[in-house]
Design a protein around this motif. Structure first.
Motif, PDB file in Angstrom:
ATOM      1  N   LYS A 122      23.441  12.559 -41.812  1.00  0.00           N
ATOM      2  CA  LYS A 122      22.544  12.253 -40.700  1.00  0.00           C
ATOM      3  C   LYS A 122      22.404  13.472 -39.782  1.00  0.00           C
ATOM      4  CE  LYS A 122      22.117   7.981 -42.020  1.00  0.00           C
ATOM      5  NZ  LYS A 122      22.895   8.047 -43.222  1.00  0.00           N
ATOM      6  N   ALA A 123      21.256  13.573 -39.140  1.00  0.00           N
ATOM      7  CA  ALA A 123      21.000  14.710 -38.257  1.00  0.00           C
ATOM      8  C   ALA A 123      21.965  14.695 -37.071  1.00  0.00           C
ATOM      9  CB  ALA A 123      19.558  14.673 -37.769  1.00  0.00           C
ATOM     10  N   ARG A 124      22.516  15.868 -36.756  1.00  0.00           N
ATOM     11  CA  ARG A 124      23.510  16.020 -35.682  1.00  0.00           C
ATOM     12  C   ARG A 124      23.044  15.438 -34.339  1.00  0.00           C
ATOM     13  NH1 ARG A 124      27.850  19.890 -35.215  1.00  0.00           N
ATOM     14  NH2 ARG A 124      27.269  20.480 -37.332  1.00  0.00           N
ATOM     15  N   PRO A 125      21.794  15.693 -33.888  1.00  0.00           N
ATOM     16  CA  PRO A 125      21.387  15.173 -32.568  1.00  0.00           C
ATOM     17  C   PRO A 125      21.456  13.651 -32.470  1.00  0.00           C
ATOM     18  CG  PRO A 125      19.833  16.833 -33.335  1.00  0.00           C
ATOM     19  CD  PRO A 125      20.732  16.527 -34.494  1.00  0.00           C
ATOM     20  N   HIS A 126      21.174  12.955 -33.579  1.00  0.00           N
ATOM     21  CA  HIS A 126      21.184  11.487 -33.547  1.00  0.00           C
ATOM     22  C   HIS A 126      22.620  10.951 -33.467  1.00  0.00           C
ATOM     23  CE1 HIS A 126      16.890  11.394 -34.316  1.00  0.00           C
ATOM     24  NE2 HIS A 126      17.089  12.288 -35.271  1.00  0.00           N
ATOM     25  N   ILE A 127      23.544  11.635 -34.135  1.00  0.00           N
ATOM     26  CA  ILE A 127      24.956  11.252 -34.032  1.00  0.00           C
ATOM     27  C   ILE A 127      25.441  11.465 -32.606  1.00  0.00           C
ATOM     28  CG2 ILE A 127      27.305  11.896 -34.756  1.00  0.00           C
ATOM     29  CD1 ILE A 127      26.150  12.420 -37.555  1.00  0.00           C
ATOM     30  N   LEU A 128      25.071  12.600 -32.027  1.00  0.00           N
ATOM     31  CA  LEU A 128      25.470  12.890 -30.638  1.00  0.00           C
ATOM     32  C   LEU A 128      24.872  11.862 -29.685  1.00  0.00           C
ATOM     33  CD1 LEU A 128      25.071  16.791 -30.609  1.00  0.00           C
ATOM     34  CD2 LEU A 128      27.212  15.506 -30.513  1.00  0.00           C
ATOM     35  N   PHE A 129      23.593  11.476 -29.928  1.00  0.00           N
ATOM     36  CA  PHE A 129      22.951  10.500 -29.045  1.00  0.00           C
ATOM     37  C   PHE A 129      23.704   9.175 -29.072  1.00  0.00           C
ATOM     38  CE2 PHE A 129      20.321   6.796 -28.365  1.00  0.00           C
ATOM     39  CZ  PHE A 129      19.735   7.075 -27.138  1.00  0.00           C
ATOM     40  N   TRP A 130      23.964   8.635 -30.280  1.00  0.00           N
ATOM     41  CA  TRP A 130      24.578   7.323 -30.366  1.00  0.00           C
ATOM     42  C   TRP A 130      26.036   7.344 -29.905  1.00  0.00           C
ATOM     43  CZ3 TRP A 130      21.692   3.403 -30.038  1.00  0.00           C
ATOM     44  CH2 TRP A 130      20.429   3.385 -30.619  1.00  0.00           C
ATOM     45  N   GLY A 131      26.726   8.466 -30.138  1.00  0.00           N
ATOM     46  CA  GLY A 131      28.086   8.600 -29.595  1.00  0.00           C
ATOM     47  C   GLY A 131      28.071   8.556 -28.084  1.00  0.00           C
ATOM     48  N   GLY A 132      27.142   9.328 -27.476  1.00  0.00           N
ATOM     49  CA  GLY A 132      27.017   9.335 -26.014  1.00  0.00           C
ATOM     50  C   GLY A 132      26.530   8.002 -25.481  1.00  0.00           C
ATOM     51  N   ALA A 133      25.559   7.380 -26.200  1.00  0.00           N
ATOM     52  CA  ALA A 133      25.013   6.093 -25.746  1.00  0.00           C
ATOM     53  C   ALA A 133      26.084   5.018 -25.736  1.00  0.00           C
ATOM     54  CB  ALA A 133      23.852   5.672 -26.651  1.00  0.00           C
ATOM     55  N   LEU A 134      26.915   5.005 -26.765  1.00  0.00           N
ATOM     56  CA  LEU A 134      27.987   4.007 -26.845  1.00  0.00           C
ATOM     57  C   LEU A 134      28.960   4.173 -25.681  1.00  0.00           C
ATOM     58  CD1 LEU A 134      28.872   1.674 -28.602  1.00  0.00           C
ATOM     59  CD2 LEU A 134      30.056   3.279 -30.105  1.00  0.00           C
ATOM     60  N   ALA A 135      29.307   5.441 -25.384  1.00  0.00           N
ATOM     61  CA  ALA A 135      30.207   5.719 -24.256  1.00  0.00           C
ATOM     62  C   ALA A 135      29.577   5.273 -22.939  1.00  0.00           C
ATOM     63  CB  ALA A 135      30.535   7.210 -24.201  1.00  0.00           C
ATOM     64  N   LEU A 136      28.285   5.540 -22.768  1.00  0.00           N
ATOM     65  CA  LEU A 136      27.615   5.192 -21.509  1.00  0.00           C
ATOM     66  C   LEU A 136      27.417   3.683 -21.366  1.00  0.00           C
ATOM     67  CD1 LEU A 136      24.995   8.093 -21.346  1.00  0.00           C
ATOM     68  CD2 LEU A 136      26.936   7.742 -19.804  1.00  0.00           C
ATOM     69  N   VAL A 137      27.156   2.995 -22.479  1.00  0.00           N
ATOM     70  CA  VAL A 137      27.042   1.525 -22.425  1.00  0.00           C
ATOM     71  C   VAL A 137      28.368   0.928 -21.957  1.00  0.00           C
ATOM     72  CG1 VAL A 137      26.841  -0.570 -23.829  1.00  0.00           C
ATOM     73  CG2 VAL A 137      25.203   1.276 -24.120  1.00  0.00           C
ATOM     74  N   VAL A 138      29.468   1.376 -22.570  1.00  0.00           N
ATOM     75  CA  VAL A 138      30.791   0.869 -22.186  1.00  0.00           C
ATOM     76  C   VAL A 138      31.080   1.209 -20.729  1.00  0.00           C
ATOM     77  CG1 VAL A 138      33.272   1.014 -22.622  1.00  0.00           C
ATOM     78  CG2 VAL A 138      31.684   1.013 -24.539  1.00  0.00           C
ATOM     79  N   GLY A 139      30.902   2.492 -20.364  1.00  0.00           N
ATOM     80  CA  GLY A 139      31.181   2.928 -18.989  1.00  0.00           C
ATOM     81  C   GLY A 139      30.298   2.226 -17.976  1.00  0.00           C
ATOM     82  N   GLY A 140      28.991   2.137 -18.271  1.00  0.00           N
ATOM     83  CA  GLY A 140      28.062   1.508 -17.333  1.00  0.00           C
ATOM     84  C   GLY A 140      28.370   0.043 -17.100  1.00  0.00           C
ATOM     85  N   LEU A 141      28.651  -0.683 -18.184  1.00  0.00           N
ATOM     86  CA  LEU A 141      28.954  -2.114 -18.042  1.00  0.00           C
ATOM     87  C   LEU A 141      30.306  -2.342 -17.373  1.00  0.00           C
ATOM     88  CD1 LEU A 141      27.565  -3.360 -21.471  1.00  0.00           C
ATOM     89  CD2 LEU A 141      26.673  -3.970 -19.223  1.00  0.00           C
ATOM     90  N   LEU A 142      31.298  -1.487 -17.666  1.00  0.00           N
ATOM     91  CA  LEU A 142      32.596  -1.630 -16.997  1.00  0.00           C
ATOM     92  C   LEU A 142      32.468  -1.389 -15.498  1.00  0.00           C
ATOM     93  CD1 LEU A 142      35.123   0.113 -19.458  1.00  0.00           C
ATOM     94  CD2 LEU A 142      35.033  -2.304 -18.865  1.00  0.00           C
ATOM     95  N   ILE A 143      31.660  -0.391 -15.130  1.00  0.00           N
ATOM     96  CA  ILE A 143      31.481  -0.064 -13.712  1.00  0.00           C
ATOM     97  C   ILE A 143      30.690  -1.163 -12.994  1.00  0.00           C
ATOM     98  CG2 ILE A 143      30.318   1.541 -12.116  1.00  0.00           C
ATOM     99  CD1 ILE A 143      31.041   3.759 -14.249  1.00  0.00           C
ATOM    100  N   SER A 144      29.688  -1.750 -13.697  1.00  0.00           N
ATOM    101  CA  SER A 144      28.838  -2.754 -13.027  1.00  0.00           C
ATOM    102  C   SER A 144      29.489  -4.129 -12.934  1.00  0.00           C
ATOM    103  CB  SER A 144      27.495  -2.876 -13.750  1.00  0.00           C
ATOM    104  OG  SER A 144      27.681  -3.446 -15.022  1.00  0.00           O
ATOM    105  N   GLY A 145      30.501  -4.381 -13.751  1.00  0.00           N
ATOM    106  CA  GLY A 145      31.121  -5.706 -13.650  1.00  0.00           C
ATOM    107  C   GLY A 145      32.352  -5.883 -14.506  1.00  0.00           C
ATOM    108  N   GLY A 146      32.982  -4.793 -14.894  1.00  0.00           N
ATOM    109  CA  GLY A 146      34.190  -4.888 -15.705  1.00  0.00           C
ATOM    110  C   GLY A 146      33.903  -5.426 -17.094  1.00  0.00           C
ATOM    111  N   THR A 147      34.951  -5.870 -17.779  1.00  0.00           N
ATOM    112  CA  THR A 147      34.764  -6.366 -19.153  1.00  0.00           C
ATOM    113  C   THR A 147      33.910  -7.631 -19.193  1.00  0.00           C
ATOM    114  OG1 THR A 147      36.909  -7.468 -18.958  1.00  0.00           O
ATOM    115  CG2 THR A 147      36.879  -5.367 -20.114  1.00  0.00           C
ATOM    116  N   SER A 148      33.839  -8.356 -18.073  1.00  0.00           N
ATOM    117  CA  SER A 148      33.003  -9.568 -18.072  1.00  0.00           C
ATOM    118  C   SER A 148      31.523  -9.206 -18.206  1.00  0.00           C
ATOM    119  CB  SER A 148      33.227 -10.377 -16.797  1.00  0.00           C
ATOM    120  OG  SER A 148      32.864  -9.636 -15.668  1.00  0.00           O
ATOM    121  N   ALA A 149      31.110  -8.038 -17.669  1.00  0.00           N
ATOM    122  CA  ALA A 149      29.712  -7.601 -17.808  1.00  0.00           C
ATOM    123  C   ALA A 149      29.409  -7.241 -19.260  1.00  0.00           C
ATOM    124  CB  ALA A 149      29.435  -6.399 -16.909  1.00  0.00           C
ATOM    125  N   ILE A 150      30.362  -6.574 -19.924  1.00  0.00           N
ATOM    126  CA  ILE A 150      30.182  -6.263 -21.355  1.00  0.00           C
ATOM    127  C   ILE A 150      30.104  -7.560 -22.153  1.00  0.00           C
ATOM    128  CG2 ILE A 150      31.136  -5.090 -23.368  1.00  0.00           C
ATOM    129  CD1 ILE A 150      32.539  -3.173 -21.631  1.00  0.00           C
TER     130      ILE A 150
END
Length: 557
Positions: free
Chosen positions: A478-506
């Motif tokens: 797979k193309a490197r930029p797409h792997i980097l995007f989904w790796g970063g997106a996964l981290a930001l989804v987890v971080g964003g939801l934890l910050i907005s409401g903890g594990t209950s938001a996730i």
């Protein structure tokens, strides 16, 4: 009877940034996930409130759907194993043999399907149900009493037993059947071809794959969210201060540090493909898992755990028919028994069924890849029973040690009062610190390393599988930029939801994301039954049923 469909063209870009990818699926998936990330990070209070409202609406209106749909998956899986026409079919070409030994197959299934969950919930869940469950709410059992131990194990086994693995088995079975017998792309839409045919090459197919990508990201985010909280708890135990608050929950700084470490390592691993690094991590993972489980069996509540395992399985099997269909209905009066029962069911069974459904595209695609050459009967029984028993072993001895220590008064609330992610650390510290503080510290380090390997392999596999779906089933590089995007997106989804409401938001986001995919999975079941029934009719009149047979009788153009 005509031969089955063995050609499902999915348009992918020939070149450029999206070369090899389905632009429709990839771009729309990225937009949906990006909007969720921006919303949760920049408007956390509003995001938390809206997600909470949606969660309440889903629990009120779809709790019964989640309960009954998982019961349906269990019935379909067992029915396919028993049905002679289905059970003997090879998930590959006729006569093909499995690539992996049974031991390797079971090990990989368990690692992919459960992974990090055991480190949090094998201790935390039996303790939680020991304190509260429907029997306690109804006044039948005593919270933290000896009469409540068996009930605690019924619910723990229910959530991690046949229902969980049926969700994975349905997805894996459908993908393997249509990819390896029909020669269709290894992507979710292929599993619905008996119902919708070539229409799946277009917009309908794109929507199904997008739903699968979003469900996968949210399902894996749920796993990583629990893992991040536990990782921070572990780092705090071994001396890294400032990452958690006084009550044990991760600070924003702690979340960022944990995500940088975990997602950085997993993205590097994904960039290298399934190479030496990931194999090395998996080997460490297996050795440390055996050592930790062995510690609980030998030095923990050995007899208590054995009793919990054997009696728990009996209680679970006898209670399964009722628990699979029972739905608690709230009367709307906060604090009433009916309200508490419905609320408890939303917190536990409904949450778990949504989690397993959201995780099903990820684990199902992985199961399909490692199960080629096995019969449907072998796949269903192997993918449902053996991993369930492995989960029960963890719950019986790891959780049983915790329950026993609290029941006899030795722990005096040390384990009960710890946060879910910290319970395993609290228990091992309590057991080992009086003997040696060094031993206690080394055990905490070992659990942190094991947790790290589980999280990295889960995140790494998720990124690669999301890209496989986006690339119309192509498992190649797979193309490197797409792997980097989904790796970063996964981290930001987890971080964003934890910050907005903890594990209950996730949890809320995942329950919402799993809902449309649960409909896709029901359609998978119907498509699979239809395909197998028609294949039986085809074989009776000599019509070919696999893509190689069809290719052999089709004249060259």
């Amino acid at each position: 009877m005509k031969p089955p469909l063995t050609d499902l063209p999915i348009k992918t870009a020939d070149s450029g940034f999206y070369g090899g990818f389905s632009v429709n699926v990839t771009v729309v998936s990225k937009i949906i996930i990006s909007v969720l990330v921006v919303w949760c990070i920049f408007w956390p209070v509003q995001a938390g409130a809206v997600l909470g409202t949606w969660n309440a609406a889903i629990l009120n209106n779809f709790a019964a759907w989640y309960i009954w749909v998982v019961a349906f998956f269990v019935i379909v899986c067992l029915g396919l194993a028993i049905w002679p026409t289905a059970g003997r079919l090879n998930l590959g070409q006729d006569g093909e043999t499995p690539e992996f030994s049974n031991f390797s197959w079971f090990s990989m299934m368990f690692g992919a399907g459960i992974g990090v969950g055991m480190l949090t919930w094998a201790v935390a869940e039996p303790v939680a149900h020991f304190k509260n469950n429907p029997a306690v709410i109804q006044g039948v059992n005593t919270a933290l009493g000896a009469d409540n131990v068996r009930e605690a194990y019924v619910w723990s086994f229910l959530h991690w037993g046949l229902g969980a693995w049926a969700c994975y088995a349905i997805a894996g079975l459908a993908l393997a059947f249509f990819s390896y017998r029909r020669g269709l792309p290894l992507t979710i839409r292929s599993a619905l071809t008996p119902l919708f045919g070539k229409a799946l090459s277009g917009t309908l197919g794109h929507i199904i794959d997008i739903v699968a990508v979003v469900a996968t990201i949210l399902g894996v985010a749920q796993t990583l969210g629990f893992g991040v909280e536990q990782f921070v708890a572990g780092l705090t135990r071994i001396g890294f201060n400032g990452l958690a608050t006084a009550d044990g929950s991760a600070t924003t700084f702690g979340i960022v540090v944990a995500l940088l470490v975990i997602m950085g390592a997993s993205t590097l691993s994904a960039l290298s493909g399934v190479g030496k690094g990931i194999k090395w991590l998996s080997n460490i993972n297996m050795v440390l898992s055996i050592l930790l489980l062995g510690f609980f069996i030998i030095f923990g509540a050995t007899f208590f755990g054995a009793t919990a395992f054997l009696v728990g399985i009996w209680d679970y099997i006898t209670a399964l028919p009722f628990l699979s269909f029972n739905v608690y209905t709230s009367d709307g009066v906060e604090g009433s028994e009916a309200f508490k029962l419905a609320q408890w069911q939303g917190w536990w069974p409904v949450f778990y069924w949504a989690w397993w459904i959201a995780f099903a595209p990820f684990v199902g695609l992985f199961l399909a890849r490692i199960s080629r050459g096995r019969t449907i009967r072998e796949f269903v029984l192997g993918a449902m029973i053996v991993p369930s028993l492995m989960c029960f072993v963890w719950f019986a001895w790891a959780g049983g040690t915790a329950v026993d220590l609290e029941l006899n008064g030795d722990a005096n609330g040390v384990i009960l009062d710890a946060a879910n992610g910290d319970k395993i650390f609290a228990m091992t510290t309590f057991m080992l610190e009086p003997i040696s503080q060094v031993l206690s510290w080394l055990m905490a380090v070992m659990i942190v390393v094991l947790l790290m390997t589980f999280l990295v392999t889960s995140a790494d596999s998720a990124v690669l599988i999301v890209n496989t779906i986006n690339a119309a089933g192509d498992e190649g590089p797979k193309a490197r930029p797409h792997i980097l995007f989904w790796g970063g997106a996964l981290a930001l989804v987890v971080g964003g939801l934890l910050i907005s409401g903890g594990t209950s938001a996730i949890q809320t986001a995942m329950v919402i994301g799993a809902l449309p995919f649960s409909i896709v999975m029901v359609l998978m079941c119907l498509a699979l039954i239809k395909a197998i029934y028609n294949d039986g009719r085809r074989q009776a009149v000599g019509v070919p049923t696999t893509h190689t047979e069809i290719a052999a009788v089709t004249p060259a153009e």
